[in-house]
Design an enzyme around this catalytic site. Structure first.
Site, PDB file in Angstrom:
ATOM      1  N   GLU A 746       0.833  -1.214   0.000  1.00 53.57           N
ATOM      2  CA  GLU A 746       0.000   0.000   0.000  1.00 53.57           C
ATOM      3  C   GLU A 746       0.867   1.263   0.000  1.00 53.57           C
ATOM      4  O   GLU A 746       0.833   2.044   0.942  1.00 53.57           O
ATOM      5  CB  GLU A 746      -0.957  -0.002   1.192  1.00 53.57           C
ATOM      6  CG  GLU A 746      -0.278  -0.355   2.504  1.00 53.57           C
ATOM      7  CD  GLU A 746      -1.244  -0.379   3.673  1.00 53.57           C
ATOM      8  OE1 GLU A 746      -2.311  -0.991   3.542  1.00 53.57           O
ATOM      9  OE2 GLU A 746      -0.901   0.223   4.705  1.00 53.57           O
ATOM     10  N   PRO A 747       1.629   1.450  -1.072  1.00 44.52           N
ATOM     11  CA  PRO A 747       2.484   2.636  -1.118  1.00 44.52           C
ATOM     12  C   PRO A 747       1.710   3.904  -1.436  1.00 44.52           C
ATOM     13  O   PRO A 747       0.712   3.873  -2.159  1.00 44.52           O
ATOM     14  CB  PRO A 747       3.458   2.327  -2.262  1.00 44.52           C
ATOM     15  CG  PRO A 747       2.767   1.314  -3.097  1.00 44.52           C
ATOM     16  CD  PRO A 747       1.704   0.639  -2.280  1.00 44.52           C
ATOM     17  N   GLY A 748       2.181   5.009  -0.904  1.00 46.28           N
ATOM     18  CA  GLY A 748       1.617   6.310  -1.251  1.00 46.28           C
ATOM     19  C   GLY A 748       2.674   7.099  -2.008  1.00 46.28           C
ATOM     20  O   GLY A 748       2.621   7.295  -3.214  1.00 46.28           O
ATOM     21  N   ARG A 749       3.731   7.504  -1.262  1.00 53.59           N
ATOM     22  CA  ARG A 749       4.786   8.355  -1.802  1.00 53.59           C
ATOM     23  C   ARG A 749       5.343   7.865  -3.140  1.00 53.59           C
ATOM     24  O   ARG A 749       5.488   8.634  -4.082  1.00 53.59           O
ATOM     25  CB  ARG A 749       5.926   8.392  -0.783  1.00 53.59           C
ATOM     26  CG  ARG A 749       7.055   9.312  -1.157  1.00 53.59           C
ATOM     27  CD  ARG A 749       8.257   9.070  -0.237  1.00 53.59           C
ATOM     28  NE  ARG A 749       7.871   8.947   1.152  1.00 53.59           N
ATOM     29  CZ  ARG A 749       7.777   9.965   1.998  1.00 53.59           C
ATOM     30  NH1 ARG A 749       8.050  11.171   1.586  1.00 53.59           N
ATOM     31  NH2 ARG A 749       7.433   9.765   3.251  1.00 53.59           N
ATOM     32  N   ARG A 785       6.790  19.856   4.709  1.00 52.55           N
ATOM     33  CA  ARG A 785       7.776  18.794   4.976  1.00 52.55           C
ATOM     34  C   ARG A 785       9.158  19.326   5.398  1.00 52.55           C
ATOM     35  O   ARG A 785       9.752  18.796   6.329  1.00 52.55           O
ATOM     36  CB  ARG A 785       7.894  17.853   3.774  1.00 52.55           C
ATOM     37  CG  ARG A 785       6.575  17.188   3.406  1.00 52.55           C
ATOM     38  CD  ARG A 785       6.742  16.096   2.365  1.00 52.55           C
ATOM     39  NE  ARG A 785       7.387  14.935   2.917  1.00 52.55           N
ATOM     40  CZ  ARG A 785       8.626  14.568   2.651  1.00 52.55           C
ATOM     41  NH1 ARG A 785       9.368  15.295   1.826  1.00 52.55           N
ATOM     42  NH2 ARG A 785       9.136  13.504   3.211  1.00 52.55           N
ATOM     43  N   CYS A 816       4.391  33.633   8.680  1.00 49.73           N
ATOM     44  CA  CYS A 816       5.032  34.255   9.840  1.00 49.73           C
ATOM     45  C   CYS A 816       5.577  33.213  10.797  1.00 49.73           C
ATOM     46  O   CYS A 816       5.070  33.024  11.919  1.00 49.73           O
ATOM     47  CB  CYS A 816       4.035  35.158  10.557  1.00 49.73           C
ATOM     48  SG  CYS A 816       3.647  36.580   9.556  1.00 49.73           S
ATOM     49  N   TYR A 845       2.406  14.112   0.029  1.00 54.50           N
ATOM     50  CA  TYR A 845       2.403  14.824   1.300  1.00 54.50           C
ATOM     51  C   TYR A 845       2.727  16.314   1.138  1.00 54.50           C
ATOM     52  O   TYR A 845       3.378  16.930   1.966  1.00 54.50           O
ATOM     53  CB  TYR A 845       3.373  14.162   2.293  1.00 54.50           C
ATOM     54  CG  TYR A 845       3.098  12.678   2.458  1.00 54.50           C
ATOM     55  CD1 TYR A 845       1.944  12.243   3.103  1.00 54.50           C
ATOM     56  CD2 TYR A 845       3.963  11.718   1.926  1.00 54.50           C
ATOM     57  CE1 TYR A 845       1.665  10.889   3.232  1.00 54.50           C
ATOM     58  CE2 TYR A 845       3.691  10.368   2.046  1.00 54.50           C
ATOM     59  CZ  TYR A 845       2.544   9.959   2.700  1.00 54.50           C
ATOM     60  OH  TYR A 845       2.259   8.628   2.816  1.00 54.50           O
TER      61      TYR A 845
HETATM   62  N1  LLP Z   1       0.094   2.534   4.903  1.00 53.67           N
HETATM   63  C1  LLP Z   1      -0.042   3.072   6.118  1.00 53.67           C
HETATM   64  C2  LLP Z   1      -0.742   2.358   7.132  1.00 53.67           C
HETATM   65  C3  LLP Z   1       0.511   4.328   6.380  1.00 53.67           C
HETATM   66  O1  LLP Z   1       0.394   4.848   7.579  1.00 53.67           O
HETATM   67  C4  LLP Z   1       1.186   5.015   5.357  1.00 53.67           C
HETATM   68  C5  LLP Z   1       1.765   6.337   5.602  1.00 53.67           C
HETATM   69  C6  LLP Z   1       1.292   4.397   4.091  1.00 53.67           C
HETATM   70  C7  LLP Z   1       0.740   3.165   3.905  1.00 53.67           C
HETATM   71  C8  LLP Z   1       1.977   5.059   2.929  1.00 53.67           C
HETATM   72  O2  LLP Z   1       3.320   5.319   3.176  1.00 53.67           O
HETATM   73  P1  LLP Z   1       4.235   5.823   1.976  1.00 53.67           P
HETATM   74  O3  LLP Z   1       4.367   4.737   0.939  1.00 53.67           O
HETATM   75  O4  LLP Z   1       3.643   7.033   1.411  1.00 53.67           O
HETATM   76  O5  LLP Z   1       5.561   6.110   2.579  1.00 53.67           O
HETATM   77  N2  LLP Z   1       3.903  12.807   5.991  1.00 53.67           N
HETATM   78  C9  LLP Z   1       5.072  11.963   5.918  1.00 53.67           C
HETATM   79  C10 LLP Z   1       4.719  10.550   5.609  1.00 53.67           C
HETATM   80  C11 LLP Z   1       3.773   9.963   6.616  1.00 53.67           C
HETATM   81  C12 LLP Z   1       3.221   8.685   6.183  1.00 53.67           C
HETATM   82  C13 LLP Z   1       2.155   8.210   7.068  1.00 53.67           C
HETATM   83  N3  LLP Z   1       1.696   6.915   6.718  1.00 53.67           N
HETATM   84  C14 LLP Z   1       6.028  12.543   4.884  1.00 53.67           C
HETATM   85  O6  LLP Z   1       5.716  13.561   4.284  1.00 53.67           O
HETATM   86  O7  LLP Z   1       7.144  12.038   4.705  1.00 53.67           O
END
Ligand code: LLP
Length: 864
Positions: A746-749, A785, A816, A845
């Site tokens: 489950e990637p996001g980034r 970030r 500010c 993000y």
């Molecule tokens: N699955 C779960 C349960 C998560 O909590 C997260 C991210 C992901 C998947 C996706 O992670 P990714 O593949 O995007 O790394 N705001 C921070 C990142 C926080 C991520 C929180 N959870 C940043 O800007 O680096």
């Protein structure tokens, strides 16, 4: 007899030039320039130089090929290289050089005839590289009007006889005495003369040629400086000094302006290639200052190495040695036993292997073998292991990298390294050593992680320090930004520059996402063979167009709130509910009830809901988020496992979980874990797979394992990211161990970061003495970030993308807060109000974490 002119009256300066320095006309004209300057200073210059670059390797090939009689083509190449340079330098190869070519050919055909090469002959052949090159050098300098004397170094440097040395080291890695040599001083006393001689070679008592080992030219320079009691030794190479890291890998590496001999030695020994470690000792012995300069840029300041390097305790360099093999030896017999170490080390000695680092505990000892000091072929290693196995249990770990922090009194500054050491939460460390001389701390980790770790450690421990007598300008500042050095022309934002500039100018600030890049990322994950489901973590970016695009490519969605689930349902009304995974944390009862009603997959991440609202889960299939106990990620705020993280059910609660699930009448069909975000080590997912895989024994209705997201994305141009093929191989291994289980990620980034940029037009400029500010139309209200995690986003001036980056600035927004900085100490071309800056990797993000703080709207979004 002529009177010996005292060194003080007209001292020598020894200048050693490396292979690259003597291989081009441009460099040779700089050499002549420098020599004139030294003569004008009243010094007597002695030039010691290497073979033309690549020629020593060719000579080695010649020896190998001569055995089979096929040496002609390599010999032709060697000869041609010298003839070409002679032509470029405008000199005719001297009769001595022609004679050398002829002799080399004779030797090669002799070898072909006899069918063997002795070490003695090998040394003689290898020495020809320097002998030939210095003939050319002397001819060129003479053509420039300098009064040049060519000298055979073998008449001046004499090898020491070493007890117990084998033939190989006698001929190929000899050492020489270097006491002040009055005779030599007398021979080389004629004023106004430039003496030119060879590095790398010397002779023994029998008059045979010997070599000083690879890289030995630096040592020759140092021997000559000591013998002549020179005013200084200058090592001229292709970088202007020693740097705080390898500048080709870390462009923010800083020039080390002043070092102490011991520090320079330590930096050289722990992997930096600028100086050969052996060259320090002779000059140190007599307190002769050693300077390092670049032949290409002779006016740059360089490094000076003396007895007083400058400041107190400070990390001065982060170095790396690769291809390290570790051997871990374990024996219960070692506890309080006498002589185990002696016995074990004796085995290494028998096999002719020299140990680099050592770490011991009561029952085990781990040592590292450095390939620079050992020939580590499989047969040698197998033999060693077989013998060690008689004493203890042996484990071979490798390839590893040894990453060292180097600097005087390093123990005194351990507390300041807190941030730097935090990085190791993400790394498996096999060995840590702290040198007895208090000059280095070394960490041995997987080789694949080495470069990344160096650049992170450097960022924390060195780059941020203010400039002083020791820490000079960065490589980027000296030679231009990595943005220039790295070809950005293939980046989507470079290709679509016109469209981006138009958006930037019109809106002042804009997030722009590139459809083609998004598609490419989605496809790359769908192509992984070890995976059964990719669920996009839409917390990274929930732009409806992006969700539609990913849906069209077959991706599911991972949501953390009712809002996110609802947003997916609104955007994609016909979506199969089983394409949605709801993974909340401390979410209220109502959200669970609602999500269960919607028919999406629901994940529990603590026992409270089962303990207090069991009725909700009766007859339901659920996922459970497991805390694997070990968090990973780019910052401690994004590590989501371990006791200090609020996520997941800990492993010690599994019995209780099983009891509560049974009592509620629910079924655990999925196991889930997410250790953190911004992870580059593939073993993260391997170990999650192992932990969750083992739990399927206990929860035997599990049909799916979700390994989480977290795949890291390079922050800097040119930095390596996760290698997808390695990731896939890790997934396949898990899949093979559990063939009947579905594997999800489950990637996001990974899916969106690089496909998005933030554009911000420059509103105004401000200078406060040394610090220059470039103010842009949006700041932490759009991209928090950098302020929140100290995250790095590359910043380029899109308007002036082809102009050289020459100014160091802080890029700041209009909010500010002093923390409203998008980038500090960034190298940009001279920037004007109205220019459009591009802030890279802002697709994840970015807008998702934006706010209306100060009642400033975050940047608008566009998909192109
Ligand atoms: N699955 C779960 C349960 C998560 O909590 C997260 C991210 C992901 C998947 C996706 O992670 P990714 O593949 O995007 O790394 N705001 C921070 C990142 C926080 C991520 C929180 N959870 C940043 O800007 O680096």
């Amino acid at each position: 007899m002529t009177a010996v002119s005292t060194p003080a009256a007209s001292p020598w300066v020894v200048l050693k030039f490396g292979g690259t320095s003597v291989s081009s006309v441009a460099n040779w004209s700089n050499v002549a320039l420098v020599l004139r300057a030294r003569l004008a200073e009243g010094l007597r210059p002695v030039v010691v130089h290497s073979a033309l670059s690549g020629i020593t390797d060719r000579l080695e090939q010649l020896l190998t090929l001569a055995l089979s009689g096929e040496w002609q083509p390599v010999m032709d190449q060697i000869e041609q290289r010298h003839r070409d340079l002679a032509r470029d330098l405008g000199v005719v190869p001297t009769p001595d050089l022609e004679e050398q070519f002829r002799r080399l050919r004779q030797i090669a055909s002799g070898i072909a005839l006899v069918g063997e090469v002795s070490e003695r002959l090998r040394a003689r052949v290898m020495a020809q590289g320097e002998l030939m090159a210095t003939r050319l050098g002397a001819a060129y300098l003479a053509s420039q009007g300098l009064n040049v004397q060519w000298v055979d170094a073998r008449t001046a440097l004499k090898a020491e006889s070493r007890r117990n040395a084998n033939l190989r080291s006698t001929y190929l890695s000899a050492t020489c005495a270097f006491e002040p040599d009055l005779q030599l001083q007398q021979r080389w006393s004629a004023p106004g003369t430039v003496w030119i001689t060879q590095g790398f070679i010397a002779s023994d008592d029998a008059g045979d040629t010997v070599l000083l080992g690879r890289g030995g030219s630096d040592t020759s320079g140092s021997y000559f400086a000591a013998k002549l009691q020179a005013r200084r030794l200058e090592i001229w190479t292709d970088v202007p000094g020693m740097f705080s890291a390898n500048p080709r890998a870390v462009p923010t590496a800083r020039l080390l302006c002043a070092l102490e001999y011991d520090e320079a030695q330590e930096i050289a020994s722990s992997g930096a290639k600028v100086l050969h470690p052996r060259c320090i000792m002779p000059v140190k012995h007599y307190g002769i200052p050693l300077y390092v300069y670049a032949t290409q840029t002779p006016n740059l300041e360089g490094t000076v190495i003396t007895t007083h390097g400058g400041t107190a305790a400070q990390v001065k360099a982060v170095t790396i040695k690769k291809n390290i093999t570790l051997l871990s030896m374990e024996t219960v017999g070692m506890w309080h036993s006498v002589g185990f170490l002696a016995d074990a080390f004796a085995v290494f000695k028998e096999h002719g292997l020299s140990i680099d680092l050592v770490s011991t505990s009561e029952t085990s000892v781990t040592v590292s073998l450095d390939p620079a000091a050992n020939t580590l072929d499989k047969a040698t290693l197998d033999g060693l292991i077989a013998d060690l196995a008689k004493l203890c249990r042996v484990q071979v770990i490798g390839p590893c990298a040894a990453v060292s922090l180097v600097g005087r009194n390093i123990r005194a500054i351990l507390h300041r390294l807190g941030d730097a050491l935090e990085l190791f939460e993400e790394q498996k460390i096999y060995l840590v050593t702290q040198a007895a001389n208090d000059l280095n701390i070394t960490f041995v980790i997987d080789e694949a992680q080495g470069d990344r770790l160096v650049s992170r450690l450097h960022e924390i421990a060195i780059r941020k320090m203010t400039a002083d007598r020791v820490l000079g300008p960065t490589w980027e500042e000296l030679y231009g930004s990595p943005g220039q050095a790295i070809d950005t022309s293939k980046q989507w934002w470079h290709v679509r520059r016109d469209a981006l500039l138009a958006l930037g100018r019109e809106h002042g600030a804009a997030f722009v996402y590139d459809r083609a890049s998004l598609e490419e990322k989605a496809k790359s994950l769908q192509a992984l063979s070890g995976i059964d489901g990719v669920f996009y973590a839409l917390k990274a970016n929930w732009h409806p167009e992006i969700l539609k695009l990913f849906h069209a490519h077959g991706l599911g969605f991972e949501c953390v709130s009712q809002g996110e689930v609802q947003h997916v349902l609104n955007t994609l009304p016909t979506i199969d509910r089983k394409q949605i995974l709801f993974t909340p944390n401390f979410t209220p009862r109502d959200e669970y009830a609602w999500a269960l009603e919607q028919g999406v997959w629901v994940t529990l991440d603590n026992l409270h809901p089962l303990q207090h609202w069991p009725e909700l889960f009766k007859g339901r299939d659920v996922f459970v988020r497991i805390d694997t106990g070990y968090g990973r990620g780019h910052h401690d705020k994004v590590r989501t496992a371990g006791v200090h993280s609020k996520f997941g059910v800990p492993l010690f609660e599994m019995d209780e979980l099983q009891r509560l699930v049974n009592a509620a009448g629910a079924r655990v069909v999925g196991l889930h874990a997410h250790t953190g975000s911004g992870v580059f080590t593939v073993d993260n997912w391997t170990s999650v797979g192992e932990t969750l895989g083992a739990l399927t024994q206990r929860f035997n209705e599990v049909h799916t394992i979700d390994l989480g997201g977290g795949l890291g994305v390079p922050e800097r141009l040119g930095q390596p990211g996760v290698v997808l093929s390695e990731f896939d191989a890790a997934l396949l291994q898990i899949k093979q161990a559990h063939p009947h289980i579905n594997l999800w990620i489950e990637p996001g980034r990974y899916l969106v970061a690089e496909a998005g940029v933030l554009l911000a037009s420059v509103t105004q400029l401000k200078g406060k003495g040394e610090v220059q500010y470039v103010g842009v139309a949006t700041g932490m209200n759009s991209l928090i970030r950098p302020a929140l995690y100290g995250a790095h986003h590359e910043i380029l001036n899109l308007t002036r993308i082809d102009e050289p980056a020459t100014e160091v600035v802080n890029v700041v927004g209009p909010i500010c807060e002093s923390g409203d900085q998008l980038g500090l100490d960034r190298l940009l071309p001279p920037t004007q109000a109205g220019d459009v800056l591009l802030i890279a990797t802002a697709g994840a993000y970015g807008r998702a974490m934006s706010s209306t703080y100060n009642l400033r709207e975050p940047a608008k979004e566009f998909v192109i």
